[in-house]
Design a protein around this motif. Sequence first.
Motif, PDB file in Angstrom:
ATOM      1  N   ILE A   5     -38.762  51.970 -18.830  1.00 21.03           N
ATOM      2  CA  ILE A   5     -38.817  50.545 -19.131  1.00 21.03           C
ATOM      3  C   ILE A   5     -38.065  50.381 -20.441  1.00 21.03           C
ATOM      4  O   ILE A   5     -38.301  51.098 -21.404  1.00 21.03           O
ATOM      5  CB  ILE A   5     -40.266  50.032 -19.245  1.00 21.03           C
ATOM      6  CG1 ILE A   5     -40.958  50.153 -17.883  1.00 21.03           C
ATOM      7  CG2 ILE A   5     -40.269  48.578 -19.742  1.00 21.03           C
ATOM      8  CD1 ILE A   5     -42.419  49.758 -17.890  1.00 21.03           C
ATOM      9  N   ARG A   6     -37.127  49.434 -20.450  1.00 20.12           N
ATOM     10  CA  ARG A   6     -36.203  49.297 -21.575  1.00 20.12           C
ATOM     11  C   ARG A   6     -36.226  47.881 -22.133  1.00 20.12           C
ATOM     12  O   ARG A   6     -36.305  46.906 -21.394  1.00 20.12           O
ATOM     13  CB  ARG A   6     -34.795  49.639 -21.107  1.00 20.12           C
ATOM     14  CG  ARG A   6     -33.729  49.453 -22.155  1.00 20.12           C
ATOM     15  CD  ARG A   6     -32.435  50.055 -21.730  1.00 20.12           C
ATOM     16  NE  ARG A   6     -32.485  51.491 -22.045  1.00 20.12           N
ATOM     17  CZ  ARG A   6     -31.478  52.324 -21.850  1.00 20.12           C
ATOM     18  NH1 ARG A   6     -30.350  51.894 -21.319  1.00 20.12           N
ATOM     19  NH2 ARG A   6     -31.582  53.590 -22.184  1.00 20.12           N
ATOM     20  N   ILE A   7     -36.161  47.813 -23.474  1.00 20.37           N
ATOM     21  CA  ILE A   7     -36.019  46.534 -24.174  1.00 20.37           C
ATOM     22  C   ILE A   7     -34.900  46.665 -25.198  1.00 20.37           C
ATOM     23  O   ILE A   7     -34.459  47.774 -25.518  1.00 20.37           O
ATOM     24  CB  ILE A   7     -37.323  46.069 -24.864  1.00 20.37           C
ATOM     25  CG1 ILE A   7     -37.769  47.081 -25.922  1.00 20.37           C
ATOM     26  CG2 ILE A   7     -38.406  45.804 -23.838  1.00 20.37           C
ATOM     27  CD1 ILE A   7     -38.911  46.588 -26.797  1.00 20.37           C
ATOM     28  N   ILE A  24     -36.899  42.560 -20.418  1.00 21.53           N
ATOM     29  CA  ILE A  24     -37.674  43.778 -20.182  1.00 21.53           C
ATOM     30  C   ILE A  24     -37.280  44.262 -18.795  1.00 21.53           C
ATOM     31  O   ILE A  24     -37.416  43.533 -17.813  1.00 21.53           O
ATOM     32  CB  ILE A  24     -39.191  43.514 -20.218  1.00 21.53           C
ATOM     33  CG1 ILE A  24     -39.578  42.791 -21.509  1.00 21.53           C
ATOM     34  CG2 ILE A  24     -39.968  44.812 -20.029  1.00 21.53           C
ATOM     35  CD1 ILE A  24     -41.001  42.253 -21.506  1.00 21.53           C
ATOM     36  N   LYS A  25     -36.788  45.499 -18.730  1.00 24.12           N
ATOM     37  CA  LYS A  25     -36.301  46.017 -17.455  1.00 24.12           C
ATOM     38  C   LYS A  25     -36.988  47.313 -17.083  1.00 24.12           C
ATOM     39  O   LYS A  25     -37.068  48.239 -17.894  1.00 24.12           O
ATOM     40  CB  LYS A  25     -34.799  46.284 -17.521  1.00 24.12           C
ATOM     41  CG  LYS A  25     -33.943  45.075 -17.729  1.00 24.12           C
ATOM     42  CD  LYS A  25     -32.483  45.478 -17.813  1.00 24.12           C
ATOM     43  CE  LYS A  25     -31.598  44.297 -18.142  1.00 24.12           C
ATOM     44  NZ  LYS A  25     -30.204  44.721 -18.317  1.00 24.12           N
ATOM     45  N   SER A  44     -36.579  52.678 -25.109  1.00 22.91           N
ATOM     46  CA  SER A  44     -36.905  53.018 -23.722  1.00 22.91           C
ATOM     47  C   SER A  44     -38.190  53.823 -23.669  1.00 22.91           C
ATOM     48  O   SER A  44     -38.355  54.781 -24.437  1.00 22.91           O
ATOM     49  CB  SER A  44     -35.779  53.844 -23.089  1.00 22.91           C
ATOM     50  OG  SER A  44     -34.572  53.126 -23.080  1.00 22.91           O
ATOM     51  N   PHE A 104     -45.653  44.466 -18.220  1.00 18.39           N
ATOM     52  CA  PHE A 104     -45.502  45.726 -18.948  1.00 18.39           C
ATOM     53  C   PHE A 104     -46.863  46.263 -19.371  1.00 18.39           C
ATOM     54  O   PHE A 104     -47.180  47.446 -19.173  1.00 18.39           O
ATOM     55  CB  PHE A 104     -44.596  45.556 -20.173  1.00 18.39           C
ATOM     56  CG  PHE A 104     -44.687  46.721 -21.118  1.00 18.39           C
ATOM     57  CD1 PHE A 104     -44.077  47.925 -20.795  1.00 18.39           C
ATOM     58  CD2 PHE A 104     -45.410  46.625 -22.296  1.00 18.39           C
ATOM     59  CE1 PHE A 104     -44.183  49.022 -21.649  1.00 18.39           C
ATOM     60  CE2 PHE A 104     -45.510  47.709 -23.150  1.00 18.39           C
ATOM     61  CZ  PHE A 104     -44.903  48.910 -22.828  1.00 18.39           C
ATOM     62  N   PHE A 129     -43.282  47.360 -27.961  1.00 20.18           N
ATOM     63  CA  PHE A 129     -43.109  46.189 -28.825  1.00 20.18           C
ATOM     64  C   PHE A 129     -43.618  46.422 -30.252  1.00 20.18           C
ATOM     65  O   PHE A 129     -43.473  45.556 -31.105  1.00 20.18           O
ATOM     66  CB  PHE A 129     -43.781  44.968 -28.203  1.00 20.18           C
ATOM     67  CG  PHE A 129     -43.174  44.592 -26.890  1.00 20.18           C
ATOM     68  CD1 PHE A 129     -41.914  44.012 -26.840  1.00 20.18           C
ATOM     69  CD2 PHE A 129     -43.826  44.869 -25.706  1.00 20.18           C
ATOM     70  CE1 PHE A 129     -41.327  43.697 -25.633  1.00 20.18           C
ATOM     71  CE2 PHE A 129     -43.247  44.550 -24.490  1.00 20.18           C
ATOM     72  CZ  PHE A 129     -42.003  43.968 -24.450  1.00 20.18           C
ATOM     73  N   ARG A 185     -36.593  43.108 -13.344  1.00 21.55           N
ATOM     74  CA  ARG A 185     -37.130  42.420 -14.519  1.00 21.55           C
ATOM     75  C   ARG A 185     -38.656  42.460 -14.508  1.00 21.55           C
ATOM     76  O   ARG A 185     -39.286  42.362 -13.466  1.00 21.55           O
ATOM     77  CB  ARG A 185     -36.663  40.975 -14.539  1.00 21.55           C
ATOM     78  CG  ARG A 185     -35.172  40.874 -14.767  1.00 21.55           C
ATOM     79  CD  ARG A 185     -34.870  39.735 -15.712  1.00 21.55           C
ATOM     80  NE  ARG A 185     -33.462  39.689 -16.014  1.00 21.55           N
ATOM     81  CZ  ARG A 185     -32.967  39.992 -17.202  1.00 21.55           C
ATOM     82  NH1 ARG A 185     -33.767  40.350 -18.178  1.00 21.55           N
ATOM     83  NH2 ARG A 185     -31.683  39.919 -17.432  1.00 21.55           N
ATOM     84  N   ARG A 202     -43.711  40.576 -20.183  1.00 21.10           N
ATOM     85  CA  ARG A 202     -44.500  41.330 -21.163  1.00 21.10           C
ATOM     86  C   ARG A 202     -45.889  41.633 -20.605  1.00 21.10           C
ATOM     87  O   ARG A 202     -46.404  42.738 -20.779  1.00 21.10           O
ATOM     88  CB  ARG A 202     -44.577  40.532 -22.467  1.00 21.10           C
ATOM     89  CG  ARG A 202     -45.112  41.313 -23.629  1.00 21.10           C
ATOM     90  CD  ARG A 202     -45.076  40.458 -24.905  1.00 21.10           C
ATOM     91  NE  ARG A 202     -45.487  41.229 -26.038  1.00 21.10           N
ATOM     92  CZ  ARG A 202     -44.797  41.341 -27.161  1.00 21.10           C
ATOM     93  NH1 ARG A 202     -43.643  40.722 -27.301  1.00 21.10           N
ATOM     94  NH2 ARG A 202     -45.254  42.054 -28.166  1.00 21.10           N
ATOM     95  N   ASP A 218     -38.901  40.699 -26.163  1.00 21.41           N
ATOM     96  CA  ASP A 218     -39.397  40.647 -24.783  1.00 21.41           C
ATOM     97  C   ASP A 218     -38.553  39.690 -23.920  1.00 21.41           C
ATOM     98  O   ASP A 218     -38.946  39.342 -22.816  1.00 21.41           O
ATOM     99  CB  ASP A 218     -40.870  40.254 -24.736  1.00 21.41           C
ATOM    100  CG  ASP A 218     -41.152  38.878 -25.298  1.00 21.41           C
ATOM    101  OD1 ASP A 218     -40.201  38.165 -25.698  1.00 21.41           O
ATOM    102  OD2 ASP A 218     -42.335  38.497 -25.343  1.00 21.41           O
TER     103      ASP A 218
END
Length: 175
Positions: free
Chosen positions: A54-56, A64-65, A28, A88, A157, A82, A85, A61
């Motif tokens: 922002i969470r993965i 991505i929320k 996060s 983001f 990432f 949502r 990438r 990818d």
Amino acid sequence: QKEAICSRLAPVMQLDDNARDGGYLLRSLYFDDYFNSCYDEKDAGILQRNKYRIRIYNYSDQSIKLERKKKFGSYIFKESARLTRDEFYKILDGEYDFLLKSEQSLCREFYYECVSNVMRPRTIVDYERQPWISDAGTVRITFDMDVRAAIGSYDIFDKSLPALPVLEPGKCVME
């Protein structure tokens, strides 16, 4: 203690379907305003506050929320939108205009936070989660382990980011 609790949970709960090999990694990226209000409000125990992140999952990818967690007294409400990438990276680069044009209201509200309150990335937090569920997901117990803060970048990432442990060795968080 965790193992003892899990052995008691196993007959009545099961691991979440997303928990491959017993769990998954969460990463996060947390945001805060110019004055670090989100951090200070949490630290002070303010009963009405917001937190943006922002969470993965598993460095992927695929999901991505953008999330907002609202706390109002003892009630917690989570919203998510949502992102791609590319979106983001636009946020990281300070290109927020696409948020204002989004059909997702959370994105539009985050745009105003970024522009009006100078909401910016502050820290990345990583941890391994073991999620247990019951009653079709209405009951959820999670164990968060190996909690650490990544340093050197805000690129969620980047698997090679160095990270510092946050908890004492052998400790985990149960929620």
